[in-house]
Design an enzyme around this catalytic site. Structure first.
Site, short mmCIF file in Angstrom:
data_model
loop_
_atom_site.label_atom_id
_atom_site.label_comp_id
_atom_site.label_asym_id
_atom_site.label_seq_id
_atom_site.Cartn_x
_atom_site.Cartn_y
_atom_site.Cartn_z
N LYS A 194 0.85 -1.19 0.00
CA LYS A 194 0.00 0.00 0.00
C LYS A 194 0.88 1.23 0.00
O LYS A 194 1.67 1.44 0.92
CB LYS A 194 -0.90 -0.02 1.23
CG LYS A 194 -1.79 1.20 1.34
CD LYS A 194 -2.84 1.03 2.43
CE LYS A 194 -3.66 2.28 2.59
NZ LYS A 194 -4.68 2.15 3.65
N ARG A 204 -11.10 9.66 1.82
CA ARG A 204 -11.00 10.35 3.11
C ARG A 204 -12.11 11.38 3.25
O ARG A 204 -12.58 11.64 4.37
CB ARG A 204 -9.61 10.99 3.25
CG ARG A 204 -8.51 9.93 3.34
CD ARG A 204 -7.12 10.56 3.40
NE ARG A 204 -6.06 9.54 3.30
CZ ARG A 204 -4.78 9.82 3.14
NH1 ARG A 204 -4.37 11.09 3.07
NH2 ARG A 204 -3.89 8.85 3.05
N LYS A 216 1.10 9.90 5.97
CA LYS A 216 1.20 8.47 6.29
C LYS A 216 2.48 7.84 5.75
O LYS A 216 2.58 6.63 5.61
CB LYS A 216 -0.04 7.75 5.74
CG LYS A 216 -1.36 8.26 6.36
CD LYS A 216 -2.55 7.36 6.03
CE LYS A 216 -3.81 7.79 6.80
NZ LYS A 216 -4.97 6.89 6.57
N LYS A 247 -2.16 -1.57 -3.87
CA LYS A 247 -3.03 -0.40 -3.78
C LYS A 247 -2.21 0.86 -3.84
O LYS A 247 -1.25 0.96 -3.09
CB LYS A 247 -3.79 -0.47 -2.45
CG LYS A 247 -4.63 0.73 -2.14
CD LYS A 247 -5.27 0.59 -0.78
CE LYS A 247 -5.94 1.90 -0.46
NZ LYS A 247 -6.38 1.97 0.90
N SER A 273 -10.20 5.44 -4.88
CA SER A 273 -11.18 6.50 -5.10
C SER A 273 -10.70 7.56 -6.10
O SER A 273 -11.47 7.97 -6.97
CB SER A 273 -11.54 7.14 -3.76
OG SER A 273 -10.38 7.63 -3.10
N TYR A 312 -14.89 1.15 -7.31
CA TYR A 312 -16.16 1.88 -7.19
C TYR A 312 -16.97 1.77 -8.48
O TYR A 312 -18.11 2.19 -8.53
CB TYR A 312 -15.88 3.35 -6.83
CG TYR A 312 -15.09 3.44 -5.54
CD1 TYR A 312 -15.72 3.38 -4.31
CD2 TYR A 312 -13.68 3.49 -5.56
CE1 TYR A 312 -15.00 3.40 -3.12
CE2 TYR A 312 -12.95 3.51 -4.38
CZ TYR A 312 -13.61 3.46 -3.17
OH TYR A 312 -12.89 3.46 -2.00
#
Ligand code: PBG
Length: 323
Positions: A194, A204, A216, A247, A273, A312
């Site tokens: 990731k 988010r 992060k 990801k 997203s 999605y």
């Protein structure tokens, strides 16, 4: 000319016969955003056509998606600010609505496959995936919290645990905790590789889960690194992961291909997203054709080696397949 590759493309039947990559609804995993309450169906601004659902509005939606052949779902909760704390305690609280949603969905649709997200961020007042102390994300102190979250989800009936936090050693820690509680049938699909990506923005927004300070980068991977992806994947497999995930997907097709080549475990990819938002935005402007772009994107992720794709687009793509 003796060799004319165009001959194998001369009509639809021939093109279809020699098609190398097939993508069906069985490969799709549909991410669903959840909110406590009743009658909720709130569109996410930066992710048009995606909603935050309460359980009552979600049930008919899932029924529709199942009839389109989408059997796999991953669930993400939006948690009220006042329920968040430093240790993400609401994640394993008995009155956490997320656990009720899992129970209800499994009861209503026993054939469904439900996957969870295990990380502290939706429940953390710091908005980080791990425990924060003096601006640092603590690794080993985070593990017991993740394990409690995973056990609570397993008790509610989850099929697959998806650790997305990127703490070292968390797959092994969660596996042991699950086995100790006799949840040996609960799978782990690890977010193994990731990256610290700019493409998570709309997600988010959907959960109000952005970090309150810092970024992060001390736990999610540097987008420049590919060899490190192999290390992460290898560790997760040794620790007991059943499936690996890369990801995001699109900017990391080379990483998906590298994992597929090197390991025998199934590989999934998260078409995140921001990747989907780009397509929605461009097609709303009339700059790109929505269906064609979406299909090409998903096909390319599959071609790179993904067995499963979290996207999605799942419902729209499955609808297109039915046409
Ligand atoms: C949380 C988590 C994130 C996503 C999935 N799980 C966000 C983050 O790491 O900040 C992003 C998914 C997406 O953008 O669609 N651990």
């Amino acid at each position: 000319m003796l060799i004319r590759p165009r001959r194998n493309r001369k009509n639809a039947a021939i093109r279809s016969m020699v098609e190398e990559t097939k993508l069906g609804a069985e490969n799709l995993i549909y991410p669903i955003f959840l909110q406590d309450g009743k009658g909720v169906k709130t569109e996410i601004k930066s992710l048009p056509n995606n909603f935050r659902w309460s359980i009552d509005t979600l049930l008919p939606e899932v029924e529709k998606c199942l009839s389109l052949g989408i059997n796999n779902y991953v669930l993400f909760p939006a948690i009220q600010e006042e329920l968040k704390d430093k240790i993400a305690s609401h994640s394993y609280a008995s009155d956490n609505f997320y656990l009720d949603v899992i129970r209800t969905l499994k009861q209503e649709f026993p054939e469904i496959v439900l996957m969870s997200d295990v990380a502290m961020d939706p429940y953390s007042s710091d908005g980080h995936d791990g425990l924060v102390q003096d601006g640092k994300i603590l690794n080993d102190e985070t593990l017991p919290i993740l394990a409690k979250m995973a056990i609570a989800q397993a008790q509610a009936g989850i099929d697959i645990i998806g650790p997305s936090d990127m703490m070292d050693g968390r797959v092994g820690y969660i596996r042991e905790a699950l086995d100790k509680e006799l949840f040996t049938d609960v799978s782990i699909m690890s977010y193994s590789v990731k990256y610290a990506s700019a493409f998570y923005g709309p997600f988010r927004d959907a959960l109000d889960s952005a970090p309150k300070s810092g970024d992060k980068k001390t736990y999610q991977m540097n987008p420049a690194n590919r060899r490190e992806a192999l290390l992460e994947a290898e560790l997760d497999l040794k620790e007991g992961a059943d499936m690996l995930m890369v990801k995001p997907a699109l900017c990391y097709l080379d990483v998906i291909a590298a994992l597929k080549e090197k390991f025998t475990a199934p590989i999934t990819a998260y078409n995140v997203s921001g990747e989907c938002a780009m397509v929605y935005a461009a097609s709303q402007n009339g700059w790109l054709n929505y269906e064609a772009t979406m299909s090409e994107m998903l096909l390319s992720i599959r071609r790179a080696g993904a067995d499963g794709i979290l996207t999605y687009f799942a419902k729209d793509f499955a609808t297109l397949l039915k046409k």
